[in-house]
Motif scaffolding. Structure first.
Motif, mmCIF file in Angstrom:
data_model
loop_
_atom_site.group_PDB
_atom_site.id
_atom_site.type_symbol
_atom_site.label_atom_id
_atom_site.label_comp_id
_atom_site.label_asym_id
_atom_site.label_seq_id
_atom_site.Cartn_x
_atom_site.Cartn_y
_atom_site.Cartn_z
ATOM 1 N N HIS A 192 0.854 -1.184 0.000
ATOM 2 C CA HIS A 192 0.000 0.000 0.000
ATOM 3 C C HIS A 192 0.890 1.234 0.000
ATOM 4 O O HIS A 192 2.109 1.118 0.140
ATOM 5 C CB HIS A 192 -0.932 0.009 1.221
ATOM 6 N N VAL A 193 0.277 2.411 -0.117
ATOM 7 C CA VAL A 193 1.057 3.657 -0.169
ATOM 8 C C VAL A 193 1.464 4.158 1.211
ATOM 9 O O VAL A 193 2.370 4.968 1.348
ATOM 10 C CB VAL A 193 0.290 4.785 -0.912
ATOM 11 N N ASP A 194 0.766 3.685 2.252
ATOM 12 C CA ASP A 194 1.092 4.050 3.628
ATOM 13 C C ASP A 194 0.587 2.939 4.550
ATOM 14 O O ASP A 194 0.144 1.898 4.079
ATOM 15 C CB ASP A 194 0.501 5.422 4.007
ATOM 16 N N ASP A 195 0.654 3.174 5.850
ATOM 17 C CA ASP A 195 0.278 2.128 6.817
ATOM 18 C C ASP A 195 -1.053 2.417 7.518
ATOM 19 O O ASP A 195 -1.278 1.987 8.655
ATOM 20 C CB ASP A 195 1.392 1.964 7.854
ATOM 21 N N HIS A 196 -1.967 3.097 6.852
ATOM 22 C CA HIS A 196 -3.238 3.447 7.481
ATOM 23 C C HIS A 196 -4.067 2.231 7.892
ATOM 24 O O HIS A 196 -4.891 2.331 8.803
ATOM 25 C CB HIS A 196 -4.069 4.355 6.565
ATOM 26 N N GLU A 206 -6.452 10.409 12.666
ATOM 27 C CA GLU A 206 -5.955 11.773 12.758
ATOM 28 C C GLU A 206 -5.335 12.083 14.129
ATOM 29 O O GLU A 206 -4.863 13.178 14.360
ATOM 30 C CB GLU A 206 -7.085 12.756 12.451
ATOM 31 N N GLY A 207 -5.408 11.113 15.045
ATOM 32 C CA GLY A 207 -4.787 11.287 16.371
ATOM 33 C C GLY A 207 -5.618 12.108 17.334
ATOM 34 O O GLY A 207 -5.101 12.634 18.321
ATOM 35 N N GLU A 208 -6.925 12.188 17.109
ATOM 36 C CA GLU A 208 -7.785 12.990 17.971
ATOM 37 C C GLU A 208 -8.362 12.194 19.128
ATOM 38 O O GLU A 208 -8.920 12.762 20.038
ATOM 39 C CB GLU A 208 -8.925 13.598 17.156
ATOM 40 N N VAL A 209 -8.301 10.895 19.076
ATOM 41 C CA VAL A 209 -8.903 10.082 20.144
ATOM 42 C C VAL A 209 -7.837 9.661 21.116
ATOM 43 O O VAL A 209 -6.725 9.407 20.823
ATOM 44 C CB VAL A 209 -9.623 8.843 19.542
ATOM 45 N N ILE A 253 -7.541 -1.404 11.458
ATOM 46 C CA ILE A 253 -7.676 -2.716 12.092
ATOM 47 C C ILE A 253 -7.640 -2.588 13.614
ATOM 48 O O ILE A 253 -8.398 -3.258 14.313
ATOM 49 C CB ILE A 253 -6.597 -3.682 11.564
ATOM 50 N N ASN A 254 -6.788 -1.742 14.136
ATOM 51 C CA ASN A 254 -6.746 -1.519 15.590
ATOM 52 C C ASN A 254 -8.098 -1.055 16.108
ATOM 53 O O ASN A 254 -8.558 -1.517 17.157
ATOM 54 C CB ASN A 254 -5.660 -0.516 15.965
ATOM 55 N N GLU A 255 -8.741 -0.145 15.399
ATOM 56 C CA GLU A 255 -10.047 0.360 15.828
ATOM 57 C C GLU A 255 -11.086 -0.754 15.844
ATOM 58 O O GLU A 255 -11.819 -0.911 16.824
ATOM 59 C CB GLU A 255 -10.520 1.511 14.932
ATOM 60 N N PHE A 256 -11.172 -1.520 14.770
ATOM 61 C CA PHE A 256 -12.144 -2.610 14.730
ATOM 62 C C PHE A 256 -11.845 -3.662 15.797
ATOM 63 O O PHE A 256 -12.758 -4.248 16.369
ATOM 64 C CB PHE A 256 -12.184 -3.248 13.338
ATOM 65 N N SER A 257 -10.581 -3.893 16.070
ATOM 66 C CA SER A 257 -10.184 -4.845 17.108
ATOM 67 C C SER A 257 -10.593 -4.337 18.500
ATOM 68 O O SER A 257 -11.140 -5.088 19.304
ATOM 69 C CB SER A 257 -8.677 -5.088 17.050
ATOM 70 N N ILE A 309 -13.099 6.118 13.556
ATOM 71 C CA ILE A 309 -11.896 5.665 12.849
ATOM 72 C C ILE A 309 -11.131 6.861 12.311
ATOM 73 O O ILE A 309 -9.901 6.941 12.472
ATOM 74 C CB ILE A 309 -12.261 4.672 11.717
ATOM 75 N N GLU A 310 -11.837 7.810 11.715
ATOM 76 C CA GLU A 310 -11.173 9.014 11.193
ATOM 77 C C GLU A 310 -10.472 9.787 12.308
ATOM 78 O O GLU A 310 -9.341 10.233 12.147
ATOM 79 C CB GLU A 310 -12.179 9.912 10.478
ATOM 80 N N LYS A 311 -11.142 9.927 13.449
ATOM 81 C CA LYS A 311 -10.534 10.630 14.581
ATOM 82 C C LYS A 311 -9.284 9.909 15.066
ATOM 83 O O LYS A 311 -8.282 10.538 15.387
ATOM 84 C CB LYS A 311 -11.541 10.764 15.740
ATOM 85 N N SER A 312 -9.364 8.589 15.102
ATOM 86 C CA SER A 312 -8.223 7.800 15.557
ATOM 87 C C SER A 312 -7.034 7.967 14.603
ATOM 88 O O SER A 312 -5.912 8.156 15.037
ATOM 89 C CB SER A 312 -8.604 6.331 15.675
#
Length: 160
Positions: A99-103, A157-160, A108-112, A152-155
């Motif tokens: 992939h182009v990055d490690d997003h 982006e580092g907001e959570v 996966i961490n969030e769903f886990s 997921i978006e907040k996570s």
């Protein structure tokens, strides 16, 4: 049955496909396995696969499967979880040109953390994850798509 699906983006996921082949060759995995391998260049030797399958075939294979091993694509994960499948998610990584990055790690961490799936960051742990998901009862999916996407978006982006 185990269904492996690696998505349709123009990246290979050879690393995952090779590990599954090795597990079957070593008789650590003895059930039926089918994979949709996308743009991967590695062709499995010990299980059935197609490069791409249409939506109808995808839904049929997904319904028949007990376990789904997938990349970190949200659509694939949500569809499998909605059907009460035991999901193992492996992130595609930039370091392996997957992939182009490690997003996908964050996804996966969030769903886990929510309790929907088993994450595998190190593929040497895949066999153990397959054994674990058979015994584990995951959280039931209740449709709340917009809230999940926001979290997921907040996570990411580092907001959570």
């Amino acid at each position: 049955m185990i269904f492996i699906t690696v998505g349709t983006q123009r990246f290979q996921f050879n690393r995952l496909l090779k590990v599954v082949d090795k597990l079957i060759e070593e008789k650590k995995l003895e059930e039926e396995v089918f994979a949709q391998i996308g743009y991967s260049t590695y062709k499995p030797k010990f299980y059935e696969f197609k490069d791409f399958i249409n939506g109808e075939e995808y839904d049929e294979v997904l319904r028949k499967s007990e376990i789904v091993i997938t990349h970190g694509g949200t659509g694939t994960i949500i569809k499998a979880v909605k059907l009460y499948k035991k999901v193992i998610a492996v992130p595609r990584l930039k370091a392996f040109s997957e992939h182009v990055d490690d997003h996908q790690i964050q996804i996966i961490n969030e769903f886990s953390e929510i309790g929907f799936l088993e994450k595998v960051e190190d593929l040497s742990n895949l066999n153990e994850a397959i054994i674990n998901v058979r015994k584990h009862e995951f959280k039931e999916y209740v449709s709340n798509t917009s809230n999940i996407i926001l979290q997921i978006e907040k996570s990411i982006e580092g907001e959570v």
